[in-house]
Design a protein around this motif. Sequence first.
Motif, PDB file in Angstrom:
ATOM      1  N   LEU A  19     -40.327 -12.901 -41.689  1.00 28.53           N
ATOM      2  CA  LEU A  19     -40.741 -11.521 -41.384  1.00 28.53           C
ATOM      3  C   LEU A  19     -42.239 -11.422 -41.095  1.00 28.53           C
ATOM      4  CD1 LEU A  19     -38.619  -9.120 -43.622  1.00 28.53           C
ATOM      5  CD2 LEU A  19     -38.692  -9.256 -41.121  1.00 28.53           C
ATOM      6  N   ALA A  25     -43.631 -10.191 -37.602  1.00 26.05           N
ATOM      7  CA  ALA A  25     -44.553  -9.055 -37.562  1.00 26.05           C
ATOM      8  C   ALA A  25     -45.818  -9.412 -36.781  1.00 26.05           C
ATOM      9  CB  ALA A  25     -44.917  -8.623 -38.986  1.00 26.05           C
ATOM     10  N   SER A  41     -45.096  -9.548 -33.119  1.00 27.17           N
ATOM     11  CA  SER A  41     -44.868  -8.211 -32.546  1.00 27.17           C
ATOM     12  C   SER A  41     -46.121  -7.679 -31.865  1.00 27.17           C
ATOM     13  CB  SER A  41     -44.420  -7.233 -33.633  1.00 27.17           C
ATOM     14  OG  SER A  41     -43.152  -7.586 -34.156  1.00 27.17           O
ATOM     15  N   HIS A  42     -47.288  -8.081 -32.370  1.00 27.84           N
ATOM     16  CA  HIS A  42     -48.547  -7.596 -31.779  1.00 27.84           C
ATOM     17  C   HIS A  42     -48.748  -8.139 -30.369  1.00 27.84           C
ATOM     18  CE1 HIS A  42     -49.548  -5.759 -35.543  1.00 27.84           C
ATOM     19  NE2 HIS A  42     -49.646  -6.912 -36.192  1.00 27.84           N
ATOM     20  N   TYR A  56     -44.852  -3.306 -35.162  1.00 30.83           N
ATOM     21  CA  TYR A  56     -43.795  -4.154 -35.739  1.00 30.83           C
ATOM     22  C   TYR A  56     -42.465  -3.958 -35.023  1.00 30.83           C
ATOM     23  CZ  TYR A  56     -47.330  -4.144 -39.394  1.00 30.83           C
ATOM     24  OH  TYR A  56     -48.524  -4.237 -40.069  1.00 30.83           O
ATOM     25  N   VAL A 104     -39.564  -6.499 -35.706  1.00 29.68           N
ATOM     26  CA  VAL A 104     -38.996  -6.344 -37.049  1.00 29.68           C
ATOM     27  C   VAL A 104     -38.053  -5.146 -37.081  1.00 29.68           C
ATOM     28  CG1 VAL A 104     -39.520  -5.908 -39.475  1.00 29.68           C
ATOM     29  CG2 VAL A 104     -41.010  -7.405 -38.129  1.00 29.68           C
TER      30      VAL A 104
END
Length: 426
Positions: free
Chosen positions: A226, A230, A233-234, A247, A250
């Motif tokens: 996770l 996360a 995700s950026h 996020y 996620v």
Amino acid sequence: MFVSFFPSPRLFFGSAVLWSLAAVLVWFFLARDAGSLIGLANPPEGTAPIVGVSRFFSAPFLWFYVYFGGTVAIFAAIWRRLDPHPYFNWSVLGSALIIFVLYFMVEVSVTINDWYGTYFDLIQKALDPTTKGEVPASDLYVGLAEITGVLLTYITIAVLNAFFTSHYVFRWRTAMNSFYTERWADLRRIEGAAQRVQEDTMRFARMFEDLGTSLISAIMTLIAFLPILAALSHKIPAIPVLGSIPYSLVIVSLLWAVFGTGLLAVVGIRLPGLEFRNQRVEAAYRKELVYGEDDPGRANPRTLKELFEGVRRNYFRLYFNYLYFNVVRYGYLQADTLLPFFVLVPAIASGAITFGIFQQVRASFGEVRDAMQYLVKSWPSIVEFLSIYKRLRAFEATLAGEPLPAIDREFIGRGEVAGSSATNNG
């Protein structure tokens, strides 16, 4: 089912969960960086991850091994004093070893994920016409050698773990077998008692171990991946439907897993009871055949036809319910394979990510989704496990002086009540 193998099961499992939770929290908030006190400090932030076998012998890993061993030793010492169970070494220390191996397997997956990022970026650079010839073949071979070492380590640990868990499961079966056979006089009148002791104990131990390790592995995977997902995700500017949100990967994986789990739970709600009835009618049919081997008055064609009709009727009902269940299950799983590509289309089209990042996102996304979809992946096994549990639960009720479970009091086969003397005496 549990008291034969574990010390004071209710208190033990409750304390094990609380102890594990406390150990995880202490690790992440206090102990993780304390390895420097004994010369096992974490590398500086921003250091490139090691993607070879040496990763598992680096300072952070060695410090975790020390920490894990210490927490297990304290917990085991307390329980050995509270309840020195005859199967203590297998049930407590054996379970701890299995959990450690699961952690190691998850770390192997993290290592492979890190390798994806570096190696596929290297491939992209090698294939790019503007950097043609800048990546020597030796670098590509070295990358393959690094991951080969990791995979060989994984294979070795996996084989040894499979050997150990086979013995672990058989020890649990031995414990249940001894427990029930010592009380056979009280249990023998229950329908299919012989099968429940001879077969269901082994299946219960094996499936509980399989489902339990899968659940723990899923939790560990979430803990490991996770944060990676996360962070990745950026690098994804936007995703379809939801657009640009924090996020994002996620959130998508969570929503998709919750949707699939709920969907499968609804469409498969009848399956545990049907599997249980299936075992019951099969046991009644098999029992009559066994009696017929020694008693010419038993297993006459009419009786066998009636019993087999019960088998046929239940199987056909089970087939029908699995038909629509599998339509939903396989449809969901096939859609699941396309989801990462669908989510990453905008980032790929805009050139916002490299090939290495794409592979990292795809792999991390898959690991997290698989962990969150524990019930989806395990539902058929859970159905079978629940049916076995229901059968052994009749033993527990009998030994406790309680009425048999309602499903065990239903009429089956020739209309005889399970557990009655009529079934045993013909």
